[in-house]
Design an enzyme around this catalytic site. Structure first.
Site, short mmCIF file in Angstrom:
data_model
loop_
_atom_site.label_atom_id
_atom_site.label_comp_id
_atom_site.label_asym_id
_atom_site.label_seq_id
_atom_site.Cartn_x
_atom_site.Cartn_y
_atom_site.Cartn_z
CB CYS A 167 9.21 -29.82 -12.26
SG CYS A 167 10.01 -30.47 -10.79
CB CYS A 202 9.50 -28.09 -8.85
SG CYS A 202 10.79 -28.96 -9.68
CG ASP A 203 6.37 -26.05 -9.93
OD1 ASP A 203 7.19 -25.57 -9.13
OD2 ASP A 203 6.51 -25.99 -11.15
#
Ligand code: NDP
Length: 526
Positions: free
Chosen positions: A184, A187-188
């Site tokens: 992701c 997200c990261d």
């Protein structure tokens, strides 16, 4: 044909029949029966419709079914909002030129609640669709408690899960998932600012991730196993024209290298020349497609060889009272808008099914009213809080008289055992608090837009309460106090970091955890 041969044939045919019957119970119901609520016992554990999954499909069905007053209950599992929450910029949702996936899903969730849907933080452990009402065993994410509920109809919208390469260094005890390997980018990605990352895959996801990451990091490599992209042109051409994006065709990742704590590089092989090489990177993002989340269903309804639910006549599955939509049943389009569109069809089919078995919305309301009556009766039986007269003032309600703590004991208690989470506002304060405390610390790294992080908040709060006085609990928003996240090499959220009393890292876990697992982990480190 001799009797022996006939007998053998008969045995073989019945064995196959028995196998089909045992392995595929949906075959049985497909041939039967007229369902009617008159023939069953509908108690307060029997729901008209249970929706499994809280992504675009689940929430759309929840909105329609609530507005039609069929009182759906939606089990949103460990990933409220579904995979779309991981998209940083959704640009094809009609009416929204560009919107963050998590914001879109928050709005849909809010809409479903407003329409009257009941959304529960539970995941499905198993189902039994061999009889009606359907049986569904659910697990409460917060408490870990399991219970069986019953449903007159079920809508499966559990979406899909990312694929993995299955190579050394990827997952497992010695793997780097959450330590530089991610599925992701949104997200990261923020944890790799100014660093070098690579993406594996040649589809639209790889391109979308490359676009996002190229604005944050120093260099993006894309490893494509074929000599061309599968992704559509347009966005692709724009992304590949970026100076810091480099494509490696015919390239397969063989192994992920690391120093024990984080990714340091990958071993590559050119599948045309056979040449092997190594490259230094800080993060590896997998964008190699996904598979449907149907493991718990495919012994109960018909699925194809790839695990996708087989649909007929709109959104119907092989079991009359079970419907599905979204990525679980769509190997081709996999768009949020197609999931929602199909979920709308499913909701309308579910309404018609419920009416056909004798559920009128007035009946649903009657069951609800009965439940409200029961609750009111229970509340009446509980003792009223004591009313205390205060001279020259309004009447106030108090639970019981409490002794006022002295100022010093209040301060001591707050320091020792309130079980409150300390929200870290700046890096130097955090370092000082860790240095001054004689207790171990548990630190939650999160972001406001991260759905699994949201899911973990009540679990983390409960853990802070139950370990009050034995450990300190901190929460760090990585968008506000990124320095600490970088200092500890946090490469995925949510991450829970466990520090000993001297501030040294003892362990860390990445991703959503059950309350049970988090508690066990903390206990084992104290
Ligand atoms: P896809 O299945 O479309 O693409 C997967 C990519 O990963 C392919 O290039 C495939 O290679 C490669 N791949 C698969 N397995 C491996 C492996 N083991 N090693 C190396 N490479 C591998 O998945 P996506 O997630 O990209 O897209 C899924 C769907 O979602 C598609 O329909 C897509 O159009 C849609 N989508 C749309 C977006 C949009 O903005 N409109 C954004 C993102 C997705 P190969 O080609 O060789 O099989």
């Amino acid at each position: 044909m001799s009797f022996g041969v006939k007998f053998m044939l008969l045995v073989a045919v019945s064995a196959v029949g028995t196998y089909v019957f045992i392995k595929k119970p949906w075959k049985k119901e497909a041939q039967e029966m007229k369902l009617s609520v008159k023939d069953i016992n509908v108690d307060d554990k029997t729901h008209p419709v249970v929706i499994i999954g809280g992504g675009p499909a689940g929430l759309t069905a929840a909105i329609y079914l609530s507005q039609a007053r069929f009182s759906p209950i939606l089990l949103e599992g460990k990933m409220p909002g579904g995979a779309l929450t991981q998209s940083h910029a959704v640009q094809n949702w009609p009416g929204e030129k560009e919107i963050r996936g998590s914001v879109l899903m928050d709005q849909m969730r809010e809409h479903a609640l407003h329409a009257g849907a009941k959304i529960e933080s539970k995941e499905v452990v198993s189902v039994d669709f061999s009889s009606w009402p359907l049986k569904i065993v659910v697990k409460d994410i917060l408490s870990g408690k399991e219970e069986e509920i019953k449903a007159l109809s079920c809508f499966i919208a559990t979406g899909s899960a990312p694929n993995f390469l299955g190579i050394p260094g990827e997952r497992g005890a010695d793997g780097y998932f959450g330590k530089g390997v991610s599925t992701c980018a949104v997200c990261d990605g923020g944890l790799f600012r100014g660093k070098t990352v690579a993406i594996v895959g040649g589809g639209d996801s790889a391109i979308v991730e490359a676009e996002y990451l190229s604005s944050l990091v120093k260099q993006v490599h894309i490893f494509v196993r074929k000599d061309s992209f599968r992704a559509a042109d347009g966005v692709k051409d724009r992304v590949l024209a970026q100076d810091n994006v480099k494509v490696h065709f015919n390239t397969e990742v063989q192994k992920i290298n690391g120093d024990g704590k984080k990714v340091t590089g990958v071993a590559l092989k050119n599948n045309v020349s056979g040449q092997e090489s190594e490259i230094v990177i800080d993060g590896l993002f997998l964008a190699i497609g996904s598979h449907p989340n149907t493991d718990i269903f495919c012994d109960h309804i018909e699925c194809d060889d790839y695990g996708y639910i087989v649909l007929k006549d709109g959104q119907r599955t092989s079991v009359e009272s079970v419907f599905a939509a979204g990525d679980v049943a769509d190997p081709v389009y996999k768009q949020a808008i197609t999931s929602s569109g199909d979920a709308c069809k499913a909701a309308l089919q579910i309404m018609s099914f419920l009416r056909s078995v004798g559920v009128a919305t007035s009946k649903v309301e009657a069951v609800e009213e009965k439940e409200v009556e029961k609750k009111e009766e229970k509340a009446k039986k509980e003792p009223e809080p004591e009313k205390v007269e205060v001279k020259d003032g309004p009447k106030v309600e108090v639970e019981a008289e409490k002794e006022e703590p002295s100022v010093s004991s209040e301060v001591e208690e707050q320091d020792d055992a309130t079980g409150e989470i300390i929200k870290v506002e700046n890096a130097s304060n955090f370092r000082r608090m860790i240095k001054d405390s004689s207790r171990p610390a548990v630190v939650d790294f999160y972001a406001t837009w991260c759905m699994p992080c949201k899911l973990m908040h009540p679990i983390f709060e409960a853990a802070a309460q139950s370990f009050a006085g034995r450990a300190d609990f901190y929460s760090i928003n990585i968008d506000e106090v990124g320095e600490i996240a970088r200092e500890h090499g946090i490469q995925g959220i949510p991450t829970f970091l466990f520090l000993d009393p001297s501030g040294e890292e003892q362990d860390r876990v990445v991703g959503a955890q059950s309350a049970e697992d988090l508690t066990e982990k903390i206990e084992s480190l104290l």
